[in-house]
Enzyme design. Structure first.
Site, mmCIF file in Angstrom:
data_model
loop_
_atom_site.group_PDB
_atom_site.id
_atom_site.type_symbol
_atom_site.label_atom_id
_atom_site.label_comp_id
_atom_site.label_asym_id
_atom_site.label_seq_id
_atom_site.Cartn_x
_atom_site.Cartn_y
_atom_site.Cartn_z
ATOM 1 C CD GLN A 1 45.966 -30.783 10.184
ATOM 2 O OE1 GLN A 1 46.783 -31.675 10.425
ATOM 3 N NE2 GLN A 1 45.937 -30.141 9.039
ATOM 4 C CE1 TYR B 1 43.689 -28.391 -3.392
ATOM 5 C CE2 TYR B 1 45.086 -26.540 -2.791
ATOM 6 C CZ TYR B 1 44.701 -27.505 -3.711
ATOM 7 O OH TYR B 1 45.331 -27.566 -4.928
ATOM 8 C CG ASN C 1 42.845 -26.446 11.272
ATOM 9 O OD1 ASN C 1 42.565 -26.468 12.461
ATOM 10 N ND2 ASN C 1 44.082 -26.639 10.835
ATOM 11 C CD GLU D 1 37.373 -28.890 1.352
ATOM 12 O OE1 GLU D 1 37.221 -30.032 0.872
ATOM 13 O OE2 GLU D 1 38.473 -28.414 1.646
ATOM 14 C CG ASP E 1 46.575 -27.744 4.606
ATOM 15 O OD1 ASP E 1 47.468 -28.548 4.285
ATOM 16 O OD2 ASP E 1 45.902 -27.855 5.652
ATOM 17 C CB CYS F 1 50.347 -33.607 4.611
ATOM 18 S SG CYS F 1 49.435 -33.963 3.090
ATOM 19 C CD GLU G 1 50.564 -31.621 7.964
ATOM 20 O OE1 GLU G 1 50.405 -30.499 7.451
ATOM 21 O OE2 GLU G 1 49.831 -32.602 7.706
#
Length: 362
Positions: free
Chosen positions: A186, A214, A219, A235, A295, A320, A354
């Protein structure tokens, strides 16, 4: 973002425009008023990438307007970038000006910094890197107190570490994150902390399990793991998986199983379409999933993954791209309703934002 767009005096008006756009997109779903999380007005971006343009016998930091790769815009400083990047820019430029070894065929520079003050510089070349370059780069790294990665075709030389370590505060706890060179992180650290805090608060204290799609470098995984019994996270990027595994270990988080599967592959696994060797040792039937956290990339969730999330009581979604977020909500709106929403201004002075929503079963 061009320098002409950087106008702190207009920040409040631009943020109000983004809020109005998000409200309009979510209006068909009777969403509540969005919570709005502002960005610092300047020095908020922890990453920056510059092409180098040769003019008057020297190389200059340059960027280009969208669609124009022939008219460089030169920079001596970059006010949206972190104070650390701005401090490093003239010192690095002076170093390559003074060294033919460092400047020869140098065409791109990338900065990666953290709120906690670490910095990594990537130098990209159109030539092989040799022992003479490495000796000069080692001196530069010591002088600037940074890590350096040199890249040329087929070669990568690391001076120090190939990652920085960030420290983020969420709900009174400090989390450490390895952020590898070349991997996604980020860009706005202050707003990222606000996103993590919001997601942590909205998920709440649960006595069941969480599925995360994801997950990137972990994070959100790290703080959300403290709210549930256990987490299954997925992921597809190998570098992100490796960073996430290191972050879980560094923070002593032991209730997360991470598998290298795409969201589409996990959908197939949960629907028992076919087995995956990468799920060996993981008993999917042992999980009592109450919530799913997503995400996704700008394209949003594909229809099958969107259908997968429908089976959960709670869908916590960070996006996003509010347009694809709205499209996904439309697919889910017959079974789920928006009960919380938020705007996170990761990218001031641009149209990007976002957004976060909590979808609860009707």
């Amino acid at each position: 973002m061009s320098r002409s767009q950087f106008d702190p005096a207009r920040y409040a008006a631009q943020l109000a425009e983004k809020k109005a756009r998000l409200v309009e997109l979510l209006a068909p779903f009777t969403a509540p008023e969005p919570e709005v999380f502002e960005s610092p007005r300047e020095h908020y971006r922890l990453r920056a990438e510059f092409r180098l343009w040769r003019e008057d016998g020297n190389r200059h930091y340059a960027m280009f307007a969208a669609g124009d790769k022939h008219t460089p815009i030169f920079f001596d400083d970059f006010p949206i970038a972190s104070a650390r990047i701005n401090a490093l820019m003239p010192r690095l430029k002076a170093a390559w000006q003074a060294s033919a070894t460092l400047s020869f065929k140098l065409f791109q520079v990338e900065f990666l910094t953290t709120l906690s003050g670490e910095a990594l510089i990537t130098l990209c070349y159109h030539r092989p890197l040799d022992a003479a370059w490495q000796a000069e780069a080692e001196k530069l790294a010591a002088d600037l107190q940074v890590n350096i990665v040199g890249r040329s075709r087929g070669k990568r030389i690391v001076i120090g570490k190939d990652y920085v370590e960030e420290q983020l505060q969420v709900a009174g706890r400090s989390y450490r994150y390895r952020q590898p060179e070349g991997a996604f992180t980020q860009p706005n650290g202050e707003v990222n902390q606000k996103m993590l805090g919001w997601a942590h608060e909205v998920l709440g204290e649960r006595d069941d399990d969480l599925l995360e799609l994801y997950c990137g470098n972990g994070n959100f995984t790290l703080p959300l793991a403290s709210r549930v019994r256990k987490v299954l996270a997925t992921e597809i990027s190998k570098s992100s998986v490796n960073a996430a595994l290191a972050n879980l270990e560094d923070n002593g988080v032991d209730n997360v199983s991470l598998v290298r599967l795409s969201a589409e592959e996990l959908t197939e696994a949960l629907n028992e379409v076919r087995p995956f060797r990468r799920l060996a040792g993981i008993d999917l039937k042992s999980y009592e999933f109450g919530s799913v956290f997503v995400d996704p990339p700008r394209a949003g969730m594909d229809p099958d993954t969107c259908e997968l999330t429908r089976r959960f009581e709670r869908i916590l979604y960070i996006s996003c791209n509010p347009e694809t977020l709205a499209a996904n909500i439309a697919q889910l709106s017959d079974t789920h309703q928006v009960t919380r929403c938020a705007l996170f201004d990761q990218f001031p002075y641009t149209h990007h934002m976002e957004a976060g929503v909590l979808l609860s079963r009707r």
